[in-house]
Design a protein around this motif. Structure first.
Motif, mmCIF file in Angstrom:
data_model
loop_
_atom_site.group_PDB
_atom_site.id
_atom_site.type_symbol
_atom_site.label_atom_id
_atom_site.label_comp_id
_atom_site.label_asym_id
_atom_site.label_seq_id
_atom_site.Cartn_x
_atom_site.Cartn_y
_atom_site.Cartn_z
ATOM 1 N N UNK A 87 6.304 -4.935 3.795
ATOM 2 C CA UNK A 87 7.036 -3.942 4.584
ATOM 3 C C UNK A 87 7.242 -2.655 3.782
ATOM 4 N N UNK A 88 7.461 -2.772 2.476
ATOM 5 C CA UNK A 88 7.606 -1.573 1.649
ATOM 6 C C UNK A 88 6.308 -0.781 1.628
ATOM 7 N N UNK A 89 5.190 -1.481 1.519
ATOM 8 C CA UNK A 89 3.884 -0.819 1.541
ATOM 9 C C UNK A 89 3.653 -0.151 2.899
ATOM 10 N N UNK A 90 4.005 -0.845 3.955
ATOM 11 C CA UNK A 90 3.857 -0.265 5.293
ATOM 12 C C UNK A 90 4.740 0.971 5.452
ATOM 13 N N UNK A 91 5.836 1.027 4.696
ATOM 14 C CA UNK A 91 6.748 2.158 4.746
ATOM 15 C C UNK A 91 6.359 3.311 3.850
ATOM 16 N N UNK A 92 5.232 3.175 3.129
ATOM 17 C CA UNK A 92 4.733 4.286 2.331
ATOM 18 C C UNK A 92 4.633 4.056 0.839
ATOM 19 N N UNK A 93 5.158 2.963 0.331
ATOM 20 C CA UNK A 93 5.057 2.686 -1.103
ATOM 21 C C UNK A 93 3.672 2.121 -1.428
ATOM 22 N N UNK A 94 3.248 2.321 -2.658
ATOM 23 C CA UNK A 94 2.028 1.644 -3.093
ATOM 24 C C UNK A 94 2.405 0.197 -3.401
ATOM 25 N N UNK A 95 1.418 -0.666 -3.482
ATOM 26 C CA UNK A 95 1.705 -2.074 -3.795
ATOM 27 C C UNK A 95 2.375 -2.169 -5.162
ATOM 28 N N UNK A 96 1.908 -1.389 -6.128
ATOM 29 C CA UNK A 96 2.489 -1.417 -7.471
ATOM 30 C C UNK A 96 3.942 -0.955 -7.440
ATOM 31 N N UNK A 97 4.232 0.121 -6.696
ATOM 32 C CA UNK A 97 5.606 0.616 -6.583
ATOM 33 C C UNK A 97 6.504 -0.444 -5.945
ATOM 34 N N UNK A 98 6.009 -1.075 -4.893
ATOM 35 C CA UNK A 98 6.789 -2.103 -4.204
ATOM 36 C C UNK A 98 7.099 -3.266 -5.135
ATOM 37 N N UNK B 248 15.892 -0.855 1.283
ATOM 38 C CA UNK B 248 15.287 -0.346 0.048
ATOM 39 C C UNK B 248 14.685 1.045 0.236
ATOM 40 N N UNK B 249 14.189 1.311 1.428
ATOM 41 C CA UNK B 249 13.552 2.608 1.692
ATOM 42 C C UNK B 249 14.557 3.675 2.111
ATOM 43 N N UNK B 250 15.802 3.268 2.368
ATOM 44 C CA UNK B 250 16.828 4.223 2.823
ATOM 45 C C UNK B 250 17.277 5.143 1.705
ATOM 46 N N UNK C 259 16.355 -10.233 7.106
ATOM 47 C CA UNK C 259 14.927 -10.469 7.241
ATOM 48 C C UNK C 259 14.211 -9.609 6.202
ATOM 49 N N UNK C 260 12.966 -9.922 5.886
ATOM 50 C CA UNK C 260 12.209 -9.069 4.967
ATOM 51 C C UNK C 260 12.144 -7.617 5.460
ATOM 52 N N UNK C 261 12.000 -7.447 6.775
ATOM 53 C CA UNK C 261 11.927 -6.091 7.329
ATOM 54 C C UNK C 261 13.252 -5.348 7.116
ATOM 55 N N UNK C 262 14.369 -6.028 7.336
ATOM 56 C CA UNK C 262 15.679 -5.400 7.127
ATOM 57 C C UNK C 262 15.887 -5.029 5.661
ATOM 58 N N UNK C 263 15.464 -5.912 4.753
ATOM 59 C CA UNK C 263 15.610 -5.644 3.323
ATOM 60 C C UNK C 263 14.752 -4.445 2.911
ATOM 61 N N UNK C 264 13.552 -4.355 3.443
ATOM 62 C CA UNK C 264 12.678 -3.221 3.122
ATOM 63 C C UNK C 264 13.287 -1.922 3.636
#
Length: 65
Positions: free
Chosen positions: A24-35, A63-65, A55-60
């Motif tokens: 979900x972090x990657x889908x939100x714009x982070x690279x895999x390494x950053x996530x 984190x992205x907020x 949920x994983x989506x809620x946690x992401x």
């Protein structure tokens, strides 16, 4: 050769949950390494969110907020 340590079901569930958060972090714009680095650096925070039932989506989203 070292004996392979078995992980309990709860630990495995947390690991799989973190993998989903990473996606979900990657889908939100982070690279895999950053996530991955963010999850590793904030492991206690993510663990708390796991046990709070997010949920994983809620946690992401948190984190992205």
């Amino acid at each position: 050769m070292a004996k392979k340590e078995e992980l309990d079901d709860e630990t495995l569930a947390l690991i799989h949950w973190c993998i989903e958060v990473e996606h979900h972090l990657v889908a939100g714009g982070a690279t895999q390494k950053q996530a991955q680095e963010h999850i590793e650096e904030q492991v206690e925070w993510f663990t708390d969110m796991f046990y709070e039932g997010l949920t994983p989506e809620q946690a992401a989203k948190e984190a992205l907020a």
